[in-house]
Design a protein around this motif. Structure first.
Motif, PDB file in Angstrom:
ATOM      1  N   LEU A   8      -8.560 -34.832  10.673  1.00 50.37           N
ATOM      2  CA  LEU A   8      -8.294 -34.463   9.286  1.00 50.37           C
ATOM      3  C   LEU A   8      -9.594 -34.464   8.489  1.00 50.37           C
ATOM      4  O   LEU A   8     -10.522 -35.228   8.795  1.00 50.37           O
ATOM      5  N   LEU A   9      -9.644 -33.631   7.449  1.00 51.03           N
ATOM      6  CA  LEU A   9     -10.816 -33.646   6.577  1.00 51.03           C
ATOM      7  C   LEU A   9     -10.657 -34.578   5.385  1.00 51.03           C
ATOM      8  O   LEU A   9     -11.570 -34.717   4.581  1.00 51.03           O
ATOM      9  N   SER A  10      -9.495 -35.188   5.239  1.00 50.51           N
ATOM     10  CA  SER A  10      -9.331 -36.252   4.235  1.00 50.51           C
ATOM     11  C   SER A  10      -8.073 -37.033   4.573  1.00 50.51           C
ATOM     12  O   SER A  10      -7.176 -36.526   5.245  1.00 50.51           O
ATOM     13  N   TYR A  11      -8.046 -38.274   4.083  1.00 50.78           N
ATOM     14  CA  TYR A  11      -6.865 -39.104   4.316  1.00 50.78           C
ATOM     15  C   TYR A  11      -6.347 -39.633   2.980  1.00 50.78           C
ATOM     16  O   TYR A  11      -6.164 -40.831   2.783  1.00 50.78           O
ATOM     17  N   GLY A  12      -6.130 -38.685   2.062  1.00 46.08           N
ATOM     18  CA  GLY A  12      -5.447 -39.003   0.818  1.00 46.08           C
ATOM     19  C   GLY A  12      -3.958 -38.794   1.010  1.00 46.08           C
ATOM     20  O   GLY A  12      -3.433 -38.966   2.114  1.00 46.08           O
ATOM     21  N   MET A  13      -3.293 -38.353  -0.047  1.00 49.36           N
ATOM     22  CA  MET A  13      -1.844 -38.202   0.030  1.00 49.36           C
ATOM     23  C   MET A  13      -1.428 -37.197   1.095  1.00 49.36           C
ATOM     24  O   MET A  13      -0.542 -37.462   1.894  1.00 49.36           O
ATOM     25  N   SER A  14      -2.069 -36.037   1.146  1.00 51.19           N
ATOM     26  CA  SER A  14      -1.618 -35.017   2.092  1.00 51.19           C
ATOM     27  C   SER A  14      -1.841 -35.447   3.535  1.00 51.19           C
ATOM     28  O   SER A  14      -0.992 -35.219   4.399  1.00 51.19           O
ATOM     29  N   GLY A  15      -2.984 -36.076   3.815  1.00 46.40           N
ATOM     30  CA  GLY A  15      -3.249 -36.527   5.168  1.00 46.40           C
ATOM     31  C   GLY A  15      -2.291 -37.611   5.609  1.00 46.40           C
ATOM     32  O   GLY A  15      -1.758 -37.583   6.719  1.00 46.40           O
ATOM     33  N   LYS A  16      -2.063 -38.561   4.721  1.00 46.11           N
ATOM     34  CA  LYS A  16      -1.203 -39.703   5.030  1.00 46.11           C
ATOM     35  C   LYS A  16       0.268 -39.310   5.109  1.00 46.11           C
ATOM     36  O   LYS A  16       1.019 -39.810   5.953  1.00 46.11           O
ATOM     37  N   VAL A  17       0.696 -38.388   4.220  1.00 47.60           N
ATOM     38  CA  VAL A  17       2.111 -38.070   4.081  1.00 47.60           C
ATOM     39  C   VAL A  17       2.532 -36.859   4.911  1.00 47.60           C
ATOM     40  O   VAL A  17       3.541 -36.906   5.624  1.00 47.60           O
ATOM     41  N   PHE A  18       1.767 -35.774   4.831  1.00 57.40           N
ATOM     42  CA  PHE A  18       2.235 -34.523   5.417  1.00 57.40           C
ATOM     43  C   PHE A  18       1.716 -34.224   6.822  1.00 57.40           C
ATOM     44  O   PHE A  18       2.316 -33.420   7.538  1.00 57.40           O
ATOM     45  N   HIS A  19       0.595 -34.816   7.197  1.00 60.01           N
ATOM     46  CA  HIS A  19      -0.008 -34.432   8.476  1.00 60.01           C
ATOM     47  C   HIS A  19       0.026 -35.535   9.532  1.00 60.01           C
ATOM     48  O   HIS A  19       0.562 -35.335  10.626  1.00 60.01           O
ATOM     49  N   ALA A  20      -0.576 -36.676   9.237  1.00 60.14           N
ATOM     50  CA  ALA A  20      -0.723 -37.730  10.246  1.00 60.14           C
ATOM     51  C   ALA A  20       0.608 -38.159  10.881  1.00 60.14           C
ATOM     52  O   ALA A  20       0.661 -38.336  12.109  1.00 60.14           O
ATOM     53  N   PRO A  21       1.699 -38.319  10.109  1.00 64.37           N
ATOM     54  CA  PRO A  21       2.946 -38.765  10.745  1.00 64.37           C
ATOM     55  C   PRO A  21       3.453 -37.820  11.836  1.00 64.37           C
ATOM     56  O   PRO A  21       3.980 -38.275  12.863  1.00 64.37           O
ATOM     57  N   PHE A  22       3.284 -36.515  11.623  1.00 61.37           N
ATOM     58  CA  PHE A  22       3.772 -35.544  12.613  1.00 61.37           C
ATOM     59  C   PHE A  22       2.804 -35.411  13.788  1.00 61.37           C
ATOM     60  O   PHE A  22       3.227 -35.249  14.934  1.00 61.37           O
ATOM     61  N   LEU A  23       1.499 -35.504  13.505  1.00 61.28           N
ATOM     62  CA  LEU A  23       0.529 -35.482  14.594  1.00 61.28           C
ATOM     63  C   LEU A  23       0.709 -36.715  15.488  1.00 61.28           C
ATOM     64  O   LEU A  23       0.505 -36.646  16.705  1.00 61.28           O
ATOM     65  N   ALA A  24       1.113 -37.824  14.871  1.00 63.11           N
ATOM     66  CA  ALA A  24       1.280 -39.077  15.619  1.00 63.11           C
ATOM     67  C   ALA A  24       2.509 -39.055  16.521  1.00 63.11           C
ATOM     68  O   ALA A  24       2.479 -39.621  17.624  1.00 63.11           O
ATOM     69  N   ILE A  25       3.589 -38.401  16.083  1.00 65.20           N
ATOM     70  CA  ILE A  25       4.809 -38.422  16.911  1.00 65.20           C
ATOM     71  C   ILE A  25       4.895 -37.252  17.882  1.00 65.20           C
ATOM     72  O   ILE A  25       5.649 -37.310  18.843  1.00 65.20           O
ATOM     73  N   HIS A  26       4.126 -36.191  17.641  1.00 66.56           N
ATOM     74  CA  HIS A  26       4.187 -35.032  18.533  1.00 66.56           C
ATOM     75  C   HIS A  26       3.402 -35.339  19.804  1.00 66.56           C
ATOM     76  O   HIS A  26       2.211 -35.667  19.737  1.00 66.56           O
ATOM     77  N   PRO A  27       4.022 -35.212  20.976  1.00 68.65           N
ATOM     78  CA  PRO A  27       3.326 -35.562  22.225  1.00 68.65           C
ATOM     79  C   PRO A  27       2.166 -34.639  22.572  1.00 68.65           C
ATOM     80  O   PRO A  27       1.345 -34.977  23.435  1.00 68.65           O
ATOM     81  N   GLY A  28       2.061 -33.501  21.885  1.00 67.74           N
ATOM     82  CA  GLY A  28       1.008 -32.557  22.203  1.00 67.74           C
ATOM     83  C   GLY A  28      -0.269 -32.736  21.407  1.00 67.74           C
ATOM     84  O   GLY A  28      -1.257 -32.035  21.650  1.00 67.74           O
TER      85      GLY A  28
END
Length: 346
Positions: A8-28
């Motif tokens: 990610l290029l930042s870990y504010g609201m969008s990184g924490k809320v919209f991106h990281a959770p799905f990247l973390a649970i997706h096996p790919g």
């Protein structure tokens, strides 16, 4: 399953809320970390990832995919660096600040054989998916008009400085506008003309915070509205056809659940309350029907799944760079329409 190494290029609201959770649970996907400028937060949530001190350090790492989730006026600069470094990219909305920038990024990605995806996650909202289904079924007859709202009651200025200072990416037209515009284009294709009214309504605001866009099609009209002084919400989606109407309140629960740190899943995630079901009032097989319509399940996981298979199997991206270009063309036309107080033909 082959892993796509992602940063990610930042870990504010969008990184924490919209991106990281799905990247973390997706096996790919394998989340490598995030560029963090001052606050170092990502390792508190994901202890095994990296906190990069600069974009150069991030791009020098063994990264396959970069999420460009920085302020809008930086999207072009950073996405271009990512693509020139040979990495695939997902870019937040608004894609860029101009059509020319969007077209240049699309050209670079094509030339280098890279995937460039626009993060229009609201296509996977429960309410929008339900509207899409209603239109596909044809139960309204020929469309006469549609009106989409993204309304809030937030009269105070945002504490995020980049949202409230005058810059090429600030304002509601490039914040909430891309959601509405992309959904309209996804359902109806590109209009033949645009008329727009853009205002500042909050005290001390320096950027636009109210929009009313009319997309002009041959046989119907689509109106897109967003503002910060709507205490009692309008239906998020109102569609009138020659046989009937469909009204749907905004009801997708994903953003609120993600802000509460709930972990996404594939079973119950994105399920709306029955109280927020849409009202269908139409004629089907000669019979007048007026009833609540079950809402489809929303899930942003499907966006990331689409990104994964686009990269691994070289298939079409879930939201293409050309989709982003088309949204930017509407935004530029809206700005020109407001400035000239006239309809702008596309």
């Amino acid at each position: 399953m082959q892993k796509i190494k992602t940063a990610l290029l930042s870990y504010g609201m969008s990184g924490k809320v919209f991106h990281a959770p799905f990247l973390a649970i997706h096996p790919g996907f394998e989340l490598l970390g995030s560029w963090e400028r001052s606050k170092k937060l990502i390792q508190a949530d994901y202890p095994n990832v990296k906190s990069y001190p600069s974009i150069e350090d991030l791009l020098a790492d063994d990264v396959d995919l970069v999420i460009v989730n920085t302020p809008v006026d930086t999207h072009f600069e950073y996405a271009k660096k990512v693509l020139l470094a040979g990495k695939h990219a997902v870019v937040e909305k608004a894609f860029t600040t101009t059509v020319a920038q969007a077209e240049e990024l699309a050209s670079i990605a094509k030339e280098k054989g890279l995937k460039l995806v626009v993060f229009q996650n609201r296509r996977w909202d429960s309410d929008f998916k339900t509207v899409q289904k209603i239109l596909k079924e044809g139960v309204l007859g020929d469309l006469v008009e549609a009106e989409f709202h993204f309304d809030r009651y937030t009269p105070l200025l945002s504490p995020k400085v980049h949202k409230e200072t005058v810059n090429d990416g600030a304002g509601i037209l490039k914040d909430l506008g891309p959601h509405l515009i992309d959904q309209a284009l996804c359902l109806f294709g590109s209009p033949k003309a645009v008329f727009a009214d853009i205002r500042i309504t909050r005290e001390h605001s320096l950027v636009d915070d109210w929009i009313d866009l009319s997309l002009i099609y041959d046989d119907f009209r689509v109106r897109l509205k967003a503002g910060f002084f709507v205490r009692e919400a309008n239906p998020a989606y109102t569609l009138h056809g020659k046989k009937g109407s469909f009204l749907k309140p905004r009801g997708d629960v994903q953003e609120d659940d993600l802000k509460l740190s709930k972990i996404p899943n594939l079973d119950t995630w994105g399920a709306e309350s029955e109280s927020l079901q849409g009202l269908l009032h139409t004629e089907i097989d000669g019979k007048i029907v007026k009833e609540k319509t079950p809402t489809l399940q929303g899930n942003y996981y499907d966006f990331f799944d689409g990104v994964y298979y686009a990269i691994i199997n070289n298939t079409v991206e879930p939201v293409t760079a050309q989709d982003g270009v088309k949204v930017m063309k509407i935004i530029e036309a809206a700005i020109a329409s407001h400035a000239q107080q006239k309809v702008i033909n596309l």
